[in-house]
Write a protein that holds these residues in place. Structure first.
Motif, PDB file in Angstrom:
ATOM      1  N   VAL A 131       0.932  -1.210  -0.076  1.00 54.69           N
ATOM      2  CA  VAL A 131      -0.399  -0.095   0.088  1.00 54.69           C
ATOM      3  C   VAL A 131       0.663   1.005  -0.499  1.00 54.69           C
ATOM      4  O   VAL A 131       0.681   2.311  -0.244  1.00 54.69           O
ATOM      5  N   ALA A 132       2.028   1.450   0.492  1.00 53.93           N
ATOM      6  CA  ALA A 132       2.571   2.614   1.005  1.00 53.93           C
ATOM      7  C   ALA A 132       3.980   2.339  -0.332  1.00 53.93           C
ATOM      8  O   ALA A 132       3.826   3.206  -0.878  1.00 53.93           O
ATOM      9  N   ASN A 133       3.834   1.920  -0.864  1.00 52.08           N
ATOM     10  CA  ASN A 133       4.809   1.886  -2.637  1.00 52.08           C
ATOM     11  C   ASN A 133       3.011   1.954  -3.097  1.00 52.08           C
ATOM     12  O   ASN A 133       3.625   3.050  -4.626  1.00 52.08           O
ATOM     13  N   LEU A 134       2.116   1.862  -3.664  1.00 53.78           N
ATOM     14  CA  LEU A 134       1.928   2.022  -4.595  1.00 53.78           C
ATOM     15  C   LEU A 134       0.974   3.612  -4.122  1.00 53.78           C
ATOM     16  O   LEU A 134       0.912   4.253  -5.050  1.00 53.78           O
ATOM     17  N   TYR A 135       0.761   4.212  -2.732  1.00 53.06           N
ATOM     18  CA  TYR A 135       0.743   4.937  -2.710  1.00 53.06           C
ATOM     19  C   TYR A 135       1.244   6.635  -2.725  1.00 53.06           C
ATOM     20  O   TYR A 135       0.577   7.733  -3.575  1.00 53.06           O
ATOM     21  N   SER A 136       2.543   6.038  -3.260  1.00 51.55           N
ATOM     22  CA  SER A 136       3.216   7.040  -3.257  1.00 51.55           C
ATOM     23  C   SER A 136       4.246   6.765  -4.697  1.00 51.55           C
ATOM     24  O   SER A 136       5.084   7.233  -4.754  1.00 51.55           O
ATOM     25  N   SER A 137       3.851   5.485  -5.373  1.00 51.24           N
ATOM     26  CA  SER A 137       4.637   5.483  -6.764  1.00 51.24           C
ATOM     27  C   SER A 137       5.902   5.396  -6.293  1.00 51.24           C
ATOM     28  O   SER A 137       6.788   5.583  -7.279  1.00 51.24           O
ATOM     29  N   GLY A 138       6.492   4.653  -4.864  1.00 50.22           N
ATOM     30  CA  GLY A 138       8.232   4.422  -5.023  1.00 50.22           C
ATOM     31  C   GLY A 138       8.778   6.286  -4.588  1.00 50.22           C
ATOM     32  O   GLY A 138       9.741   5.968  -4.989  1.00 50.22           O
ATOM     33  N   THR A 139       7.877   7.116  -4.433  1.00 51.36           N
ATOM     34  CA  THR A 139       8.665   8.126  -5.113  1.00 51.36           C
ATOM     35  C   THR A 139       8.364   8.884  -3.650  1.00 51.36           C
ATOM     36  O   THR A 139       7.880   8.285  -2.578  1.00 51.36           O
ATOM     37  N   THR A 140      10.009   9.208  -2.960  1.00 51.08           N
ATOM     38  CA  THR A 140       9.738  10.048  -1.496  1.00 51.08           C
ATOM     39  C   THR A 140       9.678  11.693  -1.743  1.00 51.08           C
ATOM     40  O   THR A 140       9.850  12.101  -2.868  1.00 51.08           O
ATOM     41  N   TRP A 141       8.980  12.201  -0.314  1.00 55.42           N
ATOM     42  CA  TRP A 141       8.529  13.802  -0.868  1.00 55.42           C
ATOM     43  C   TRP A 141       8.960  14.248   0.398  1.00 55.42           C
ATOM     44  O   TRP A 141       9.202  13.783   1.497  1.00 55.42           O
ATOM     45  N   PRO A 142       9.333  15.561   0.029  1.00 57.36           N
ATOM     46  CA  PRO A 142       9.721  16.179   0.731  1.00 57.36           C
ATOM     47  C   PRO A 142       8.993  16.575   1.743  1.00 57.36           C
ATOM     48  O   PRO A 142       7.916  17.218   1.731  1.00 57.36           O
ATOM     49  N   ALA A 143       9.197  17.265   3.399  1.00 54.62           N
ATOM     50  CA  ALA A 143       7.873  17.449   4.468  1.00 54.62           C
ATOM     51  C   ALA A 143       8.169  19.244   4.108  1.00 54.62           C
ATOM     52  O   ALA A 143       9.018  19.365   4.466  1.00 54.62           O
ATOM     53  N   PRO A 144       7.942  19.438   4.008  1.00 52.06           N
ATOM     54  CA  PRO A 144       7.549  20.676   4.586  1.00 52.06           C
ATOM     55  C   PRO A 144       7.973  21.436   5.535  1.00 52.06           C
ATOM     56  O   PRO A 144       7.192  21.022   6.502  1.00 52.06           O
ATOM     57  N   ASP A 145       8.198  22.545   5.703  1.00 49.62           N
ATOM     58  CA  ASP A 145       9.145  23.407   6.958  1.00 49.62           C
ATOM     59  C   ASP A 145       7.319  23.023   7.840  1.00 49.62           C
ATOM     60  O   ASP A 145       6.746  23.552   7.045  1.00 49.62           O
ATOM     61  N   GLY A 146       7.589  23.262   9.028  1.00 46.75           N
ATOM     62  CA  GLY A 146       6.529  23.610   9.972  1.00 46.75           C
ATOM     63  C   GLY A 146       6.452  22.528  10.832  1.00 46.75           C
ATOM     64  O   GLY A 146       7.096  22.167  11.550  1.00 46.75           O
ATOM     65  N   LEU A 147       5.374  22.642  11.161  1.00 44.26           N
ATOM     66  CA  LEU A 147       4.699  21.738  12.095  1.00 44.26           C
ATOM     67  C   LEU A 147       4.948  20.093  11.387  1.00 44.26           C
ATOM     68  O   LEU A 147       4.911  19.568  12.724  1.00 44.26           O
ATOM     69  N   LEU A 148       5.129  19.383  11.010  1.00 41.61           N
ATOM     70  CA  LEU A 148       5.374  18.214  10.361  1.00 41.61           C
ATOM     71  C   LEU A 148       7.211  18.511  10.339  1.00 41.61           C
ATOM     72  O   LEU A 148       7.115  16.941  11.491  1.00 41.61           O
ATOM     73  N   THR A 149       8.103  19.262  10.591  1.00 41.14           N
ATOM     74  CA  THR A 149       8.938  18.880  11.006  1.00 41.14           C
ATOM     75  C   THR A 149       9.793  19.583  12.453  1.00 41.14           C
ATOM     76  O   THR A 149      10.220  19.628  12.707  1.00 41.14           O
ATOM     77  N   LEU A 150       9.154  20.173  12.991  1.00 49.35           N
ATOM     78  CA  LEU A 150       8.961  21.024  14.186  1.00 49.35           C
ATOM     79  C   LEU A 150       9.667  19.619  14.728  1.00 49.35           C
ATOM     80  O   LEU A 150      10.613  20.334  15.989  1.00 49.35           O
ATOM     81  N   MET A 151       9.135  18.325  15.157  1.00 46.74           N
ATOM     82  CA  MET A 151       9.615  17.576  16.138  1.00 46.74           C
ATOM     83  C   MET A 151      11.388  17.389  15.665  1.00 46.74           C
ATOM     84  O   MET A 151      12.442  17.386  16.870  1.00 46.74           O
ATOM     85  N   GLY A 152      12.114  18.217  14.501  1.00 47.73           N
ATOM     86  CA  GLY A 152      13.087  17.775  14.419  1.00 47.73           C
ATOM     87  C   GLY A 152      14.002  19.302  14.983  1.00 47.73           C
ATOM     88  O   GLY A 152      15.223  19.701  15.181  1.00 47.73           O
ATOM     89  N   MET A 153      12.980  20.705  15.458  1.00 51.92           N
ATOM     90  CA  MET A 153      13.373  22.138  16.204  1.00 51.92           C
ATOM     91  C   MET A 153      14.324  21.917  17.282  1.00 51.92           C
ATOM     92  O   MET A 153      14.361  21.395  18.083  1.00 51.92           O
ATOM     93  N   LYS A 154      16.170  21.872  16.931  1.00 49.16           N
ATOM     94  CA  LYS A 154      17.151  22.004  17.998  1.00 49.16           C
ATOM     95  C   LYS A 154      16.588  23.070  19.025  1.00 49.16           C
ATOM     96  O   LYS A 154      16.598  24.669  18.619  1.00 49.16           O
ATOM     97  N   LEU A 155      17.110  22.985  20.155  1.00 49.45           N
ATOM     98  CA  LEU A 155      16.864  23.896  21.149  1.00 49.45           C
ATOM     99  C   LEU A 155      18.424  23.434  22.175  1.00 49.45           C
ATOM    100  O   LEU A 155      19.055  22.356  21.886  1.00 49.45           O
ATOM    101  N   TYR A 156      18.883  24.609  22.977  1.00 51.33           N
ATOM    102  CA  TYR A 156      20.255  23.604  23.797  1.00 51.33           C
ATOM    103  C   TYR A 156      20.177  24.527  25.681  1.00 51.33           C
ATOM    104  O   TYR A 156      19.262  25.431  25.729  1.00 51.33           O
ATOM    105  N   LEU A 157      19.700  23.816  25.709  1.00 52.46           N
ATOM    106  CA  LEU A 157      19.773  24.011  27.487  1.00 52.46           C
ATOM    107  C   LEU A 157      21.604  24.655  28.306  1.00 52.46           C
ATOM    108  O   LEU A 157      22.440  24.381  28.029  1.00 52.46           O
ATOM    109  N   PHE A 158      21.369  25.831  28.381  1.00 51.62           N
ATOM    110  CA  PHE A 158      21.973  26.229  29.102  1.00 51.62           C
ATOM    111  C   PHE A 158      23.349  27.051  28.313  1.00 51.62           C
ATOM    112  O   PHE A 158      25.023  27.218  27.695  1.00 51.62           O
TER     113      PHE A 158
END
Length: 316
Positions: A131-158
């Motif tokens: 299903v994943a391969n049929l849905y994507s046609s085997g293509t990798t899609w870039p995730a738009p910046d914003g809420l989708l990629t929020l979890m990768g935002m880097k923060l710094y302690l001290f």
């Protein structure tokens, strides 16, 4: 001592983790670097979250071989619908729904038809891959910046210690599941089913409904792993995490959760995921070939299962 290990399954893995840190600290000058530790945790977040969902299923005596591919399908749905103009919050919600429903199908087959979870989820692994391969046609899609990629935002302690929002989110998710498993009737029922499903049924637990809820919750957790994945690698790839199912099972087993159900928990899973990441990082820094890394991980899994069998027989 043996009784203590039996009552606290995470004790052994925690000792193993500390021992590994000591060994690699001696063997590598850079291992104790704070940035290295931060990288180890970041590297383990997605697999650890997949292992979290795997944990609650294994605690019932089941297993889910399709969990990583369900998460991959989630990344594809979240990304594709966002690219198609759907509001990102709705896209995330749709991804969670797809993951939960997919996992629930497995739960339904296990609960209602009493099919072995291994066979059901092995079949589901093949189905979801297609299903994943049929849905994507085997293509990798870039995730738009914003809420989708929020979890990768880097923060710094001290201003020095690097961490990501995803690390905080995963920690909160683990605490929530730990509380659910250890402080609620639902959690006690999960352990009861894993210990003896028939005895649980005779004691008034609706085993079928519980199993369905376990798989549905696991599916929601896989969706969270999908979101974390988009933060770590901002793209939806249908070929990602091909070994994620095995890696998540490895983390659960090394963390002291019994493959036969009813014993273990979230704390051990966190430790197990960290052991795998520490092992790979330490051996890499010591210049050890990746094949030997896989060999060491495999041996750890076998030892963990053997130890579980040993303690079960001694406590029976």
């Amino acid at each position: 001592m043996e009784r203590r290990f039996s009552q606290t399954p995470a004790l052994g893995p925690t000792a193993a983790l500390l021992l590994a840190i000591v060994v690699f600290s001696v063997g590598s000058d850079t291992f104790l670097n704070i940035d290295n530790f931060s990288f180890i945790v970041q590297q383990s977040v997605v697999i650890a979250t997949l292992a979290l969902g795997q944990t609650i299923i294994i605690l019932t005596g089941g297993i889910d071989l399709a969990n990583a591919l369900i998460a991959v399908l989630g990344t594809l749905v979240m990304t594709r619908t966002t690219l198609d103009g759907v509001p990102v919050v709705a896209a995330l919600a749709l991804g969670v729904l797809v993951c939960a429903l997919t996992a629930s199908v497995s739960g339904l087959l296990v609960a209602k038809l009493r099919l072995p979870s291994f066979i059901v989820t092995l079949g589901m692994l093949t189905v979801v891959t297609a299903v994943a391969n049929l849905y994507s046609s085997g293509t990798t899609w870039p995730a738009p910046d914003g809420l989708l990629t929020l979890m990768g935002m880097k923060l710094y302690l001290f201003g020095r210690v690097q961490f990501t929002i995803g690390m905080l989110f995963a920690a909160a998710l683990f605490v929530l599941v730990w509380v659910t498993l250890t402080r609620t009737a639902w959690g006690r029922h999960v352990y009861a089913i894993g210990n003896d499903a028939e005895a649980a049924r005779l004691n008034g637990i609706n085993v079928k409904r519980m199993l369905l809820s376990v798989y549905a919750l696991a599916g929601c957790i896989y969706a969270m792993a999908a979101w974390l994945s988009l933060g770590r690698t901002p793209s939806a790839d249908p070929n990602a995490y091909q070994l994620g199912n095995l890696e998540s099972i490895t983390a659960v087993v090394i963390g002291g959760t019994s493959l036969f159900g009813g014993r273990g928990g979230v704390v051990g899973t966190v430790v197990g995921a960290l052991i795998v990441s520490v092992l790979r990082s330490g051996l890499t820094q010591m210049g050890i070939d990746s094949n030997y890394q896989n060999l060491a991980t495999g041996i750890l899994v076998i030892v963990a299962v053997a130890f579980d069998q040993f303690t079960r027989r001694r406590s029976a």
